[in-house]
Scaffold this active site. Structure first.
Site, PDB file in Angstrom:
ATOM      1  N   ASP A   1       0.868  -1.182   0.000  1.00 50.94           N
ATOM      2  CA  ASP A   1       0.000   0.000   0.000  1.00 50.94           C
ATOM      3  C   ASP A   1       0.902   1.230   0.000  1.00 50.94           C
ATOM      4  OD1 ASP A   1      -1.985   1.869   0.158  1.00 50.94           O
ATOM      5  OD2 ASP A   1      -2.822   1.183   2.061  1.00 50.94           O
TER       6      ASP A   1
ATOM      7  N   HIS B   1       5.104   3.637  13.348  1.00 50.45           N
ATOM      8  CA  HIS B   1       3.889   4.129  12.679  1.00 50.45           C
ATOM      9  C   HIS B   1       2.633   3.774  13.451  1.00 50.45           C
ATOM     10  CE1 HIS B   1       2.948   0.059  11.579  1.00 50.45           C
ATOM     11  NE2 HIS B   1       2.129   0.360  10.589  1.00 50.45           N
TER      12      HIS B   1
END
Length: 397
Positions: free
Chosen positions: A74, A326
């Site tokens: 992604d 993240h």
């Protein structure tokens, strides 16, 4: 904690987590990455876990080379957040209507807009460069050209998996809006196409893992990949920007009397490639499940759907290549989570959050993720906390 250094084949592996807590398959992937001839550094974030080729939660710095699988399929996946003028007192006791309005405005799962969103009709949306962005699609790989109409309709959509849209409240009772999404299916198809191309190249035939196939500088394959990569990263950024504009529109309509205003948006990729300079070398830095945390850089580190998230400011630690985690990071696979937990467990672990609580999202249960507080503790030398948020509405695909 500061980092722990584990020996690697060509570079040491700097780990902002206890190596003994990292699953064996993920440790093997880190060792595999350390064997790449082009590698100049490898930093491992506290949310590290097994991925395709390279772990999620790793920062890989290479000279004259880039590994498509180390970006994540992604491309450009990341976060956006904005602080509003609303406070917790402005929110209704029953948040189900607000969740429904958000779901109606932002397609989720495999859903898309009936017609491509016209950004010129979105209040406050920066349209500069929009036409140029789409004209550059003509230069993108032929393998996805036929997807242009679909890519247009998917622009401004959430997707599924761990992507979400949330209404959050910080410790001062201010209301925030937050999004997590990427380049949708167009980015994945570009990634899959280029991984296949890289795996066929002669210089990649002797690698320990074919998923670590790289493109090298000054080749047509590298040029084609970087062209498509940067386009997909920009697609992801526009995708989040359009969703945030749609999200703000919902908030304006639902809270007319309060006349909400919005501070500047914070936006950061966590699956991407950047050209950066360290120790006198121009390097291609791949962050897969990691954000840039240069000195003063604002970032977003989300926990799972029941635990809260953090707005942070980078401390500029060059040992991590100016990076931070993240998110919380998975501690078990989706399949394992589905076997371990039930919809009733999900309901218990998301108590107080207006969200889906059915079997379709059990794989996103907080218990499938690492504790976000421990992740933050492990990277105190990478970021400082600006705000801690707790979600009150969570929209999942």
């Amino acid at each position: 904690m500061s980092y722990v250094e584990v020996p690697g084949a060509k570079v040491p592996i700097r780990m902002w987590t206890d190596p003994s807590t990292v699953e064996g398959a993920a440790m093997q992937q880190l060792q595999n990455v350390s064997t790449l001839p082009w590698i100049k550094g490898l930093a491992v974030m506290p949310d590290v876990h097994f991925g395709k080729g390279a772990t999620v939660g790793s920062v890989i710095a290479m000279k004259g080379a880039v590994c498509p699988a180390a970006v994540g399929v992604d491309i450009g996946c990341g976060m956006s957040a904005v602080k509003t003028s609303l406070t917790a007192n402005d929110l209704p006791g029953d948040l189900s209507r607000l969740r429904s309005k958000i779901e109606a405005a932002i397609p989720v799962g495999r859903g898309m807009h009936e017609e491509a969103v016209d950004p010129g009709r979105l209040y406050g949306f920066p349209t500069a460069g929009w036409g140029d962005f789409w004209s550059r699609f003509d230069g993108v790989a032929d393998a996805v050209k036929f997807r242009e109409e679909r890519a247009g309709k998917q622009m401004g959509t959430l997707g599924s998996g761990n992507h979400f849209a949330e209404v959050c409240v910080d410790m001062s009772d201010s209301v925030w809006l937050m999004l997590h999404s990427g380049s949708r299916n167009i980015g994945k198809e570009l990634a899959d196409h280029h991984i296949g191309v890289a795996q066929s190249l002669p210089h990649n035939q002797g690698l320990v893992d074919r998923d670590l196939a790289v493109f090298v500088a000054d080749t047509p394959q590298m040029a084609a990949y970087r062209n498509d990569l940067y386009w997909a990263q920009e697609y992801a950024k526009y995708n989040r920007a359009i969703m945030m504009a749609l999200f703000k529109d919902v908030i304006r309509k639902e809270f007319k009397k309060a006349k909400p205003t919005f501070e500047p948006e914070i936006s950061c990729h966590h699956n991407y490639v950047s050209e950066e300079r360290y120790e006198g070398m121009d390097l291609l830095v791949t962050r897969k499940g990691a954000i840039r945390a240069g000195s003063g850089d604002y970032g977003i580190i989300p926990g799972s759907m029941g635990t809260g998230s953090y707005i942070v400011k980078g401390l500029g630690n060059a040992k991590s290549f100016n990076s931070a985690s993240h998110g919380a990071g998975r501690k078990m696979s989706r399949n394992a989570a589905k076997k371990r937990f039930t919809a009733r467990d999900l309901e218990e672990q998301t108590r107080g959050v207006e969200c889906r609580k059915d079997s379709g999202v059990v794989d996103e249960i907080p218990g499938a993720y690492k504790p976000i507080e421990q992740v933050m503790e492990n990277q105190r030398d990478l970021v400082e906390v600006v705000a801690k948020l707790k979600q009150v509405v969570c929209v999942k695909g």
